[in-house]
Motif scaffolding. Structure first.
Motif, PDB file in Angstrom:
ATOM      1  N   VAL A  38       0.782   7.191   5.120  1.00 45.75           N
ATOM      2  CA  VAL A  38       0.357   5.930   5.731  1.00 45.75           C
ATOM      3  C   VAL A  38      -1.161   5.862   5.611  1.00 45.75           C
ATOM      4  CG1 VAL A  38       0.145   4.640   7.895  1.00 45.75           C
ATOM      5  CG2 VAL A  38       2.296   5.793   7.325  1.00 45.75           C
ATOM      6  N   TYR A  39      -1.658   4.732   5.085  1.00 49.44           N
ATOM      7  CA  TYR A  39      -3.091   4.592   4.812  1.00 49.44           C
ATOM      8  C   TYR A  39      -3.739   3.547   5.742  1.00 49.44           C
ATOM      9  CZ  TYR A  39      -1.865   7.011   0.488  1.00 49.44           C
ATOM     10  OH  TYR A  39      -1.395   7.937  -0.424  1.00 49.44           O
ATOM     11  N   LYS A  40      -5.041   3.712   5.934  1.00 43.46           N
ATOM     12  CA  LYS A  40      -5.846   2.745   6.674  1.00 43.46           C
ATOM     13  C   LYS A  40      -6.383   1.728   5.669  1.00 43.46           C
ATOM     14  CE  LYS A  40      -9.959   2.533   9.661  1.00 43.46           C
ATOM     15  NZ  LYS A  40     -11.069   3.323  10.253  1.00 43.46           N
ATOM     16  N   ILE A  41      -5.926   0.480   5.778  1.00 41.39           N
ATOM     17  CA  ILE A  41      -6.227  -0.530   4.760  1.00 41.39           C
ATOM     18  C   ILE A  41      -6.976  -1.709   5.392  1.00 41.39           C
ATOM     19  CG2 ILE A  41      -5.221  -2.057   3.012  1.00 41.39           C
ATOM     20  CD1 ILE A  41      -2.646  -0.339   3.247  1.00 41.39           C
ATOM     21  N   PRO A  42      -8.119  -2.111   4.855  1.00 43.97           N
ATOM     22  CA  PRO A  42      -8.784  -3.321   5.349  1.00 43.97           C
ATOM     23  C   PRO A  42      -7.861  -4.531   5.170  1.00 43.97           C
ATOM     24  CG  PRO A  42     -10.292  -2.041   4.006  1.00 43.97           C
ATOM     25  CD  PRO A  42      -8.935  -1.436   3.822  1.00 43.97           C
ATOM     26  N   LEU A  43      -7.725  -5.336   6.186  1.00 46.69           N
ATOM     27  CA  LEU A  43      -6.815  -6.480   6.126  1.00 46.69           C
ATOM     28  C   LEU A  43      -7.201  -7.483   5.044  1.00 46.69           C
ATOM     29  CD1 LEU A  43      -6.182  -7.004   9.928  1.00 46.69           C
ATOM     30  CD2 LEU A  43      -4.396  -6.775   8.203  1.00 46.69           C
ATOM     31  N   GLN A 147      -9.736  -4.680  12.196  1.00 46.68           N
ATOM     32  CA  GLN A 147      -9.999  -5.054  10.795  1.00 46.68           C
ATOM     33  C   GLN A 147      -9.069  -4.331   9.825  1.00 46.68           C
ATOM     34  OE1 GLN A 147     -14.454  -5.337   9.812  1.00 46.68           O
ATOM     35  NE2 GLN A 147     -14.378  -3.886  11.538  1.00 46.68           N
ATOM     36  N   TYR A 148      -8.320  -3.345  10.346  1.00 46.20           N
ATOM     37  CA  TYR A 148      -7.545  -2.457   9.469  1.00 46.20           C
ATOM     38  C   TYR A 148      -6.055  -2.495   9.823  1.00 46.20           C
ATOM     39  CZ  TYR A 148     -12.247  -0.694   8.678  1.00 46.20           C
ATOM     40  OH  TYR A 148     -13.585  -0.597   8.388  1.00 46.20           O
ATOM     41  N   PHE A 149      -5.265  -2.213   8.799  1.00 45.94           N
ATOM     42  CA  PHE A 149      -3.810  -2.181   8.962  1.00 45.94           C
ATOM     43  C   PHE A 149      -3.298  -0.850   8.425  1.00 45.94           C
ATOM     44  CE2 PHE A 149       0.550  -3.588   7.542  1.00 45.94           C
ATOM     45  CZ  PHE A 149       1.033  -3.887   8.803  1.00 45.94           C
ATOM     46  N   PHE A 150      -2.490  -0.163   9.207  1.00 38.86           N
ATOM     47  CA  PHE A 150      -1.922   1.115   8.787  1.00 38.86           C
ATOM     48  C   PHE A 150      -0.581   0.854   8.109  1.00 38.86           C
ATOM     49  CE2 PHE A 150      -4.113   3.249  12.666  1.00 38.86           C
ATOM     50  CZ  PHE A 150      -5.339   3.096  12.038  1.00 38.86           C
ATOM     51  N   ALA A 151      -0.458   1.316   6.859  1.00 34.76           N
ATOM     52  CA  ALA A 151       0.773   1.006   6.126  1.00 34.76           C
ATOM     53  C   ALA A 151       1.024   1.986   4.990  1.00 34.76           C
ATOM     54  CB  ALA A 151       0.706  -0.412   5.563  1.00 34.76           C
ATOM     55  N   ILE A 152       2.288   2.110   4.627  1.00 41.44           N
ATOM     56  CA  ILE A 152       2.707   2.788   3.394  1.00 41.44           C
ATOM     57  C   ILE A 152       2.418   1.836   2.242  1.00 41.44           C
ATOM     58  CG2 ILE A 152       4.715   3.573   2.074  1.00 41.44           C
ATOM     59  CD1 ILE A 152       5.986   4.403   4.756  1.00 41.44           C
ATOM     60  N   ILE A 153       1.903   2.360   1.154  1.00 47.02           N
ATOM     61  CA  ILE A 153       1.673   1.549  -0.044  1.00 47.02           C
ATOM     62  C   ILE A 153       2.761   1.891  -1.052  1.00 47.02           C
ATOM     63  CG2 ILE A 153       0.083   0.975  -1.912  1.00 47.02           C
ATOM     64  CD1 ILE A 153      -2.221   1.839  -0.076  1.00 47.02           C
TER      65      ILE A 153
END
Length: 430
Positions: A38-43, A147-153
């Motif tokens: 799971v990564y920290k991704i800028p929205l 500002q960030y979204f935690f998600a699987i890519i």
């Protein structure tokens, strides 16, 4: 930001170990269980999935009226965010409080080029918290994490079919079903049917059966036929608060078509055209927002029967129903007259105006024929029927002008007198 740039930025995020928030997360993908990070991704690197299951009704209805929405365009993005927020306002307010206080507790899933597969609602609320922080009286430090979204890519090879499967599995679990509007599950089944069998769809939805999926698809087909009938094709928002009657009607129509055992109370040889007439009559009552026992008395199957089960009652009911005024303007004329008005609102007003105009006719016709149906059901209880007739006659106000002015009053009195005289003679002979 276009898909190429988003994809490039997400690849950079995957290469930077400092962005990893969780590891070893099991993900069911392409018929196997994978372990993912799971990564920290800028929205700003993500876009919404406009056909998200929670807002399918709103989006498809909007696009039918106004053309396709593009989540990469800011104005369209705002529309999608509004649909997501309005879908469950009370729930969303609570979720925003949690996101602000505790941060994102549940990870999402996004494609390699940044389309959100699971987590559209949470992402939209994070965006709202950060973008509207001043209006909400939050400091930058309070909402910086939003500002960030935690998600699987997902891998680069994810297809639309894969996305549909993942969204269903991760959003239509038992806990999340409460978040969905009544019509959404039907539209989701329709989308999935493009790629999967009923058995597959049932599996994705957890505890649902293959039989249930088929039933939902059949109900949606009936709903869409209803929309077509009134010129509302594709405008699924006109189905609000109608699920119950459609579920009932689909079951009744199927039983009548198959001559099922529960249609044994029917006393006449109906055909396909009669079933079609029944369907159209019921459509009008659904449009007028009838439901419950009143609606079921029109067509229900079973030993108690219904108006449709008895030819004499049904013929009179249908004849009277055909006298409903049919002078309302068609959808195209309405739209031409008020081009700046939102079509959904125009159609809602059109339905309300129609219902007001025909309400007394619908109510009166249904009440009269339901009364006859009750008499049929009580045919083996003569005292009960006679008491009902006695009370009805005793309630006639002979001081009203209508008692003297309407020639049918005398005809009914003569008929009643003859019937009661014949009954008395039968009793005298015994």
């Amino acid at each position: 930001m276009d898909a190429i740039i988003r994809k490039r930025e997400l690849e950079k995020i995957k290469q930077d170990s400092s962005n990893v928030q969780m590891t070893g997360i099991p993900l069911r993908y392409k018929s196997e269980i994978r372990k993912e990070n799971v990564y920290k991704i800028p929205l700003e690197y993500l876009i919404y999935n406009k056909y998200n299951g929670r807002i399918g009704t709103e989006v498809q209805s909007y696009e039918t009226q106004n053309g396709p929405l593009n989540p990469e365009v800011d104005t369209d993005k705002i529309i999608i965010e509004k649909f997501l927020y309005d879908s469950k306002q009370d729930r969303n307010k609570k979720t925003m409080e949690s996101l602000l206080k505790n941060g994102q507790q549940r990870y999402g899933i996004v494609t390699a080029d940044g389309k959100i597969v699971d987590g559209n609602r949470r992402a939209s609320l994070l965006n709202k918290l950060f973008a509207e922080r001043t209006a909400m009286n939050h400091t930058f430090s309070e909402v910086e994490h939003c500002q960030y979204f935690f998600a699987i890519i997902l891998p680069d090879d994810a297809t639309e079919k894969d996305m549909q499967q993942l969204e269903t599995i991760y959003q239509m679990g038992e806990d999340d079903k409460l978040d969905y509007n009544a019509i959404e599950k039907y539209l989701k089944c329709k989308e999935l049917k493009k790629y999967f069998t009923n058995k597959d769809i049932a599996d994705f939805m957890g505890e649902e059966s293959e039989k249930q999926i088929k039933k939902w698809l059949d109900i949606l087909e009936l709903m869409e036929e209803y929309l077509d009938t009134y010129g509302y094709t594709g405008i699924y928002t006109r189905l609000e608060k109608t699920e119950g009657p459609f579920v009932d009607l689909q079951g009744y129509l199927e039983s009548y078509k198959n001559r099922s055992a529960n249609t044994s109370s029917v006393d006449w040889a109906y055909d396909e055209s009669d079933i079609s007439d029944l369907k159209l009559v019921c459509f009008d009552y659904i449009r007028a927002r009838y439901e419950g026992k009143e609606f079921r008395d029109i067509a229900k199957t079973g030993k108690e029967g219904s108006i449709f089960a008895h030819k004499d009652i049904w013929d009179e009911f249908k004849k009277m129903h055909m006298e409903i005024p049919n002078d309302e303007e068609c959808v195209d004329v309405l739209r031409a007259k008020q081009p700046n008005e939102e079509l959904s609102q125009l159609l809602r007003s059109r339905d309300i105006d129609w219902s007001k105009k025909v309400k007394s006719h619908l109510e009166g016709n249904l009440r009269r024929q339901t009364s006859k149906l009750e008499d049929k059901r009580d045919a083996n209880q003569p005292l009960k029927l006679l008491e009902r007739a006695y009370n009805a006659i005793n309630s006639v106000d002979t001081s009203q002008d209508g008692f003297f002015d309407n020639p049918r009053v005398l005809e009914y009195i003569k008929d009643i007198s003859k019937i009661t005289w014949d009954m008395k003679k039968l009793l005298d002979r015994k």
